[in-house]
Scaffold this motif. Structure first.
Motif, PDB file in Angstrom:
ATOM      1  N   ASN A   1       0.844  -1.331   0.068  1.00  0.00           N
ATOM      2  CA  ASN A   1      -0.055  -0.091   0.035  1.00  0.00           C
ATOM      3  C   ASN A   1       0.977   1.231  -0.021  1.00  0.00           C
ATOM      4  O   ASN A   1       0.755   2.450  -0.490  1.00  0.00           O
ATOM      5  CB  ASN A   1      -0.942  -0.012   1.404  1.00  0.00           C
ATOM      6  N   GLU A   2       1.915   1.122   0.631  1.00  0.00           N
ATOM      7  CA  GLU A   2       2.857   2.395   0.577  1.00  0.00           C
ATOM      8  C   GLU A   2       3.753   2.423  -0.518  1.00  0.00           C
ATOM      9  O   GLU A   2       3.879   3.784  -0.855  1.00  0.00           O
ATOM     10  CB  GLU A   2       4.000   2.007   1.806  1.00  0.00           C
ATOM     11  N   VAL A   3       4.527   1.406  -0.914  1.00  0.00           N
ATOM     12  CA  VAL A   3       5.086   1.739  -2.183  1.00  0.00           C
ATOM     13  C   VAL A   3       4.558   1.572  -3.715  1.00  0.00           C
ATOM     14  O   VAL A   3       5.345   1.874  -4.511  1.00  0.00           O
ATOM     15  CB  VAL A   3       6.379   0.590  -2.020  1.00  0.00           C
ATOM     16  N   SER A   4       3.473   1.155  -3.633  1.00  0.00           N
ATOM     17  CA  SER A   4       2.593   0.919  -4.973  1.00  0.00           C
ATOM     18  C   SER A   4       2.236   2.385  -5.335  1.00  0.00           C
ATOM     19  O   SER A   4       1.418   3.000  -4.868  1.00  0.00           O
ATOM     20  CB  SER A   4       1.642  -0.175  -4.899  1.00  0.00           C
ATOM     21  N   LEU A   5       2.515   2.948  -6.808  1.00  0.00           N
ATOM     22  CA  LEU A   5       2.089   3.939  -7.164  1.00  0.00           C
ATOM     23  C   LEU A   5       0.935   3.815  -8.085  1.00  0.00           C
ATOM     24  O   LEU A   5       0.746   2.507  -8.660  1.00  0.00           O
ATOM     25  CB  LEU A   5       3.273   4.695  -7.993  1.00  0.00           C
ATOM     26  N   PRO A   6       0.155   4.745  -8.226  1.00  0.00           N
ATOM     27  CA  PRO A   6      -1.200   4.644  -9.231  1.00  0.00           C
ATOM     28  C   PRO A   6      -0.644   3.948 -10.787  1.00  0.00           C
ATOM     29  O   PRO A   6       0.512   4.490 -11.233  1.00  0.00           O
ATOM     30  CB  PRO A   6      -1.608   5.881  -9.413  1.00  0.00           C
ATOM     31  N   THR A   7      -1.162   3.038 -11.174  1.00  0.00           N
ATOM     32  CA  THR A   7      -1.044   2.234 -12.520  1.00  0.00           C
ATOM     33  C   THR A   7      -2.201   2.927 -13.337  1.00  0.00           C
ATOM     34  O   THR A   7      -3.130   3.553 -13.155  1.00  0.00           O
ATOM     35  CB  THR A   7      -0.995   1.068 -12.553  1.00  0.00           C
ATOM     36  N   SER A   8      -1.762   2.807 -14.644  1.00  0.00           N
ATOM     37  CA  SER A   8      -2.711   3.418 -15.575  1.00  0.00           C
ATOM     38  C   SER A   8      -2.959   2.355 -16.761  1.00  0.00           C
ATOM     39  O   SER A   8      -2.562   1.257 -16.848  1.00  0.00           O
ATOM     40  CB  SER A   8      -1.633   4.384 -16.459  1.00  0.00           C
ATOM     41  N   MET A   9      -3.966   2.824 -17.260  1.00  0.00           N
ATOM     42  CA  MET A   9      -4.750   2.072 -18.586  1.00  0.00           C
ATOM     43  C   MET A   9      -5.138   0.452 -18.079  1.00  0.00           C
ATOM     44  O   MET A   9      -4.997  -0.138 -18.858  1.00  0.00           O
ATOM     45  CB  MET A   9      -3.638   2.118 -19.724  1.00  0.00           C
ATOM     46  N   GLY A  10      -5.350   0.685 -16.671  1.00  0.00           N
ATOM     47  CA  GLY A  10      -6.019  -0.980 -16.226  1.00  0.00           C
ATOM     48  C   GLY A  10      -4.708  -1.779 -15.920  1.00  0.00           C
ATOM     49  O   GLY A  10      -4.896  -2.954 -16.114  1.00  0.00           O
TER      50      GLY A  10
ATOM     51  N   GLU B   1      -6.903  11.849 -19.032  1.00  0.00           N
ATOM     52  CA  GLU B   1      -8.089  11.648 -18.220  1.00  0.00           C
ATOM     53  C   GLU B   1      -8.972  10.488 -19.085  1.00  0.00           C
ATOM     54  O   GLU B   1      -9.328   9.784 -18.607  1.00  0.00           O
ATOM     55  CB  GLU B   1      -9.223  12.847 -18.078  1.00  0.00           C
ATOM     56  N   ALA B   2      -9.016  10.775 -20.357  1.00  0.00           N
ATOM     57  CA  ALA B   2      -9.991   9.826 -21.405  1.00  0.00           C
ATOM     58  C   ALA B   2      -9.292   8.331 -21.390  1.00  0.00           C
ATOM     59  O   ALA B   2      -9.764   7.402 -21.203  1.00  0.00           O
ATOM     60  CB  ALA B   2      -9.968  10.425 -22.665  1.00  0.00           C
ATOM     61  N   LYS B   3      -7.645   8.429 -21.382  1.00  0.00           N
ATOM     62  CA  LYS B   3      -7.134   7.231 -21.177  1.00  0.00           C
ATOM     63  C   LYS B   3      -6.682   6.503 -19.801  1.00  0.00           C
ATOM     64  O   LYS B   3      -6.131   5.500 -19.860  1.00  0.00           O
ATOM     65  CB  LYS B   3      -5.746   7.291 -21.841  1.00  0.00           C
ATOM     66  N   GLU B   4      -7.234   7.415 -18.812  1.00  0.00           N
ATOM     67  CA  GLU B   4      -6.903   7.074 -17.443  1.00  0.00           C
ATOM     68  C   GLU B   4      -5.668   6.685 -17.061  1.00  0.00           C
ATOM     69  O   GLU B   4      -5.094   5.565 -16.683  1.00  0.00           O
ATOM     70  CB  GLU B   4      -7.962   5.581 -17.156  1.00  0.00           C
ATOM     71  N   ILE B   5      -4.916   7.561 -17.663  1.00  0.00           N
ATOM     72  CA  ILE B   5      -3.189   7.787 -17.440  1.00  0.00           C
ATOM     73  C   ILE B   5      -3.056   8.734 -16.442  1.00  0.00           C
ATOM     74  O   ILE B   5      -3.362   9.951 -16.133  1.00  0.00           O
ATOM     75  CB  ILE B   5      -2.330   8.214 -18.662  1.00  0.00           C
ATOM     76  N   SER B   6      -2.271   8.195 -15.292  1.00  0.00           N
ATOM     77  CA  SER B   6      -2.011   9.114 -14.025  1.00  0.00           C
ATOM     78  C   SER B   6      -0.941  10.078 -14.396  1.00  0.00           C
ATOM     79  O   SER B   6      -0.223   9.944 -15.680  1.00  0.00           O
ATOM     80  CB  SER B   6      -1.449   8.248 -12.856  1.00  0.00           C
ATOM     81  N   ILE B   7      -0.905  11.192 -13.556  1.00  0.00           N
ATOM     82  CA  ILE B   7       0.137  12.377 -13.728  1.00  0.00           C
ATOM     83  C   ILE B   7       1.490  11.789 -14.085  1.00  0.00           C
ATOM     84  O   ILE B   7       2.270  12.163 -14.859  1.00  0.00           O
ATOM     85  CB  ILE B   7      -0.247  13.478 -13.117  1.00  0.00           C
ATOM     86  N   SER B   8       1.838  11.045 -12.904  1.00  0.00           N
ATOM     87  CA  SER B   8       3.407  10.368 -12.782  1.00  0.00           C
ATOM     88  C   SER B   8       3.508   9.910 -14.218  1.00  0.00           C
ATOM     89  O   SER B   8       4.856   9.750 -14.508  1.00  0.00           O
ATOM     90  CB  SER B   8       3.390   9.621 -11.656  1.00  0.00           C
ATOM     91  N   ASP B   9       2.761   8.776 -14.559  1.00  0.00           N
ATOM     92  CA  ASP B   9       2.958   8.095 -15.825  1.00  0.00           C
ATOM     93  C   ASP B   9       2.900   9.145 -17.013  1.00  0.00           C
ATOM     94  O   ASP B   9       3.676   8.677 -17.832  1.00  0.00           O
ATOM     95  CB  ASP B   9       1.758   7.038 -16.096  1.00  0.00           C
ATOM     96  N   LEU B  10       2.038  10.018 -17.088  1.00  0.00           N
ATOM     97  CA  LEU B  10       2.072  10.572 -18.403  1.00  0.00           C
ATOM     98  C   LEU B  10       3.436  11.501 -18.446  1.00  0.00           C
ATOM     99  O   LEU B  10       3.965  11.804 -19.349  1.00  0.00           O
ATOM    100  CB  LEU B  10       1.005  11.955 -18.053  1.00  0.00           C
ATOM    101  N   LYS B  11       4.041  11.758 -17.117  1.00  0.00           N
ATOM    102  CA  LYS B  11       5.342  12.457 -17.140  1.00  0.00           C
ATOM    103  C   LYS B  11       6.216  11.472 -17.785  1.00  0.00           C
ATOM    104  O   LYS B  11       7.262  12.084 -18.484  1.00  0.00           O
ATOM    105  CB  LYS B  11       5.938  12.692 -15.699  1.00  0.00           C
ATOM    106  N   TYR B  12       6.284  10.242 -17.483  1.00  0.00           N
ATOM    107  CA  TYR B  12       7.259   9.311 -18.038  1.00  0.00           C
ATOM    108  C   TYR B  12       6.836   9.184 -19.617  1.00  0.00           C
ATOM    109  O   TYR B  12       7.773   9.220 -20.426  1.00  0.00           O
ATOM    110  CB  TYR B  12       7.133   7.870 -17.630  1.00  0.00           C
ATOM    111  N   LEU B  13       5.650   8.902 -20.045  1.00  0.00           N
ATOM    112  CA  LEU B  13       5.332   8.941 -21.477  1.00  0.00           C
ATOM    113  C   LEU B  13       5.939  10.198 -22.259  1.00  0.00           C
ATOM    114  O   LEU B  13       6.557  10.149 -23.529  1.00  0.00           O
ATOM    115  CB  LEU B  13       3.800   8.868 -21.475  1.00  0.00           C
ATOM    116  N   ASN B  14       5.724  11.347 -21.445  1.00  0.00           N
ATOM    117  CA  ASN B  14       6.142  12.546 -21.989  1.00  0.00           C
ATOM    118  C   ASN B  14       7.626  12.532 -22.406  1.00  0.00           C
ATOM    119  O   ASN B  14       8.144  12.936 -23.591  1.00  0.00           O
ATOM    120  CB  ASN B  14       6.047  13.777 -21.112  1.00  0.00           C
ATOM    121  N   ARG B  15       8.546  11.640 -21.769  1.00  0.00           N
ATOM    122  CA  ARG B  15       9.996  11.586 -21.848  1.00  0.00           C
ATOM    123  C   ARG B  15      10.175  10.594 -22.838  1.00  0.00           C
ATOM    124  O   ARG B  15      11.032  10.625 -23.712  1.00  0.00           O
ATOM    125  CB  ARG B  15      10.612  11.425 -20.567  1.00  0.00           C
TER     126      ARG B  15
END
Length: 398
Positions: free
Chosen positions: A153-162, A268-282
């Motif tokens: 619960n502490e170390v897991s970050l939000p995952t995206s796209m299911g 929001e439409a793809k259900e992508i978290s901000i932290s993951d969007l940051k990675y995709l941007n790179r």
């Protein structure tokens, strides 16, 4: 000064110390605890945690141990560091002390460790770091106890796209790599701080100790001049760790502010978290909006696998298994999945012969090690070997 005057002076000093403990009430989880102002520094009585949390407190002569669901940390009256399994995992602003038989700890331990990120109920899990082997045990499903569940619960970050694969917050992982394997500059820094035998430190211990310095003592006071937002901060008080945390939050805020309305709608439409969007941007150099779902999921899965792969390299207990071995991932998976333990604490013996006892034990563990009441008639199977119950189960299943 005569003897009576000396006694009076000592008595007066003790009275002043006790009178300087000015309590003020504060609520934790709906219950009242107390902050104490002692010589201008806020402390709290550590024993009061037991009434407002699941933490148990064990006090000894010069150390105090806090435990919660299999997690334990220790504090010492001789140090301002927090220890876990003998390793430095956090730093306090001031050393704890004992007054009238009670332990007092600086309030930053409560605010920045036990109630990190504004948590209402104190918990050791909020501020602790975890060893790679513990995280892998939990990720692989071998640890179904409350400790493993709270850890995840502490170390897991939000995952995206299911995606169900865990996304690990690597800032919460204790890096056990010896400092001697890094550049000599880090060891020199520890020697400057008066640390004896810094070569024996783990990297995470280095990070805590160096981060506990003030900006001034670290020669970084000029950083405040470059950031107008921090002009009110005192370089003799603000620590390197606090500045680094501010930097990280500032970078996250700036990224969110830089997102266009189109990018926000896309996430929001793809259900992508901000932290993951940051990675995709790179990963896609900012051109992620036109990618299809398969490409996006593939990139994110690669991102998550890098985290877990790094954990595996940190947690490898076997000296005869290397990262470049073709079977490395499989060995680590069966070890932390609870299927095979190796031939000793630090040997896996990858080229040794696999016996029938080993194979049947793996199959038995895959089935969850069910209890079996079955009478065996094998002359070469004793009643108390590590494979006895597995053989009993296999014989019953024919």
């Amino acid at each position: 000064m005569n003897m009576k005057c000396r006694f009076f002076t000592i008595f007066l000093m003790l009275c002043l110390l006790l009178c300087s403990v000015v309590p003020s009430a504060f609520a934790v989880d709906g219950k009242m605890t107390t902050r104490h102002d002692i010589k201008g520094t806020e402390y709290f009585c550590i024993s009061e945690l037991e009434s407002v949390s699941n933490i148990t407190v064990t006090e000894q002569e010069d150390t105090i141990c806090l435990a919660e669901d299999g997690l334990e940390v220790c504090l010492s009256a001789n140090s301002r560091y927090v220890f876990r399994n003998g390793c430095v995992v956090a730093a306090l602003n001031s050393q704890p002390f004992v007054l009238n038989g009670k332990w007092y700890v600086s309030i930053d331990f409560l605010d920045n460790f036990l109630c990190k990120d504004g948590a209402e109920k104190p918990s050791l899990f909020h501020g602790s770091v975890y060893f790679a082997s513990e995280v892998l045990n939990a990720v692989c499903g071998a640890g179904n106890d409350s400790f493993s569940q709270k850890l995840l619960n502490e170390v897991s970050l939000p995952t995206s796209m299911g995606i169900s694969e865990p996304h690990i917050n690597m800032d919460r992982i204790f890096i056990t790599t010896p400092l001697s394997e890094y550049s000599s500059a880090l060891i020199s820094e520890m020697k400057r701080l008066g640390i004896e035998n810094p070569e024996q430190l783990a990297y995470s211990e280095y990070a805590v100790i160096s981060g506990a310095q003030t900006l001034e003592s670290a020669g970084m006071s000029d950083l405040l001049d470059k950031s107008p937002e921090l002009s009110a901060y005192d370089p003799t008080i603000m620590t390197v760790a606090e500045y680094s945390e501010w930097q990280r939050k500032e970078a996250d805020a700036q990224f969110e502010e830089s997102l266009s309305a189109e990018a926000k709608q896309f996430a929001e439409a793809k259900e992508i978290s901000i932290s993951d969007l940051k990675y995709l941007n790179r990963y896609f150099y900012g051109s992620y909006i036109e990618k299809d779902d398969e490409e996006l999921r593939g990139a994110l899965m690669e991102y998550y696998e890098v985290d877990v792969g790094y954990l595996r390299s940190l947690a490898n207990p076997f000296i005869d298994i290397q990262e470049n071995d073709w079977f490395f991932d499989d060995v680590i998976s069966v070890r932390f999945g609870g299927l095979m333990n190796g031939t000793s604490d630090n040997l896996f013996s990858p080229y040794a012969t696999t016996t029938r006892g080993m194979v049947v034990t793996v199959l038995y563990r895959l089935e969850g090690e069910p209890a079996v009441n079955y009478s065996m008639s094998f002359d070469d199977v004793d009643n108390d070997t590590w494979y006895t119950e597995a053989v009993r189960w296999a014989a019953r299943k024919k």
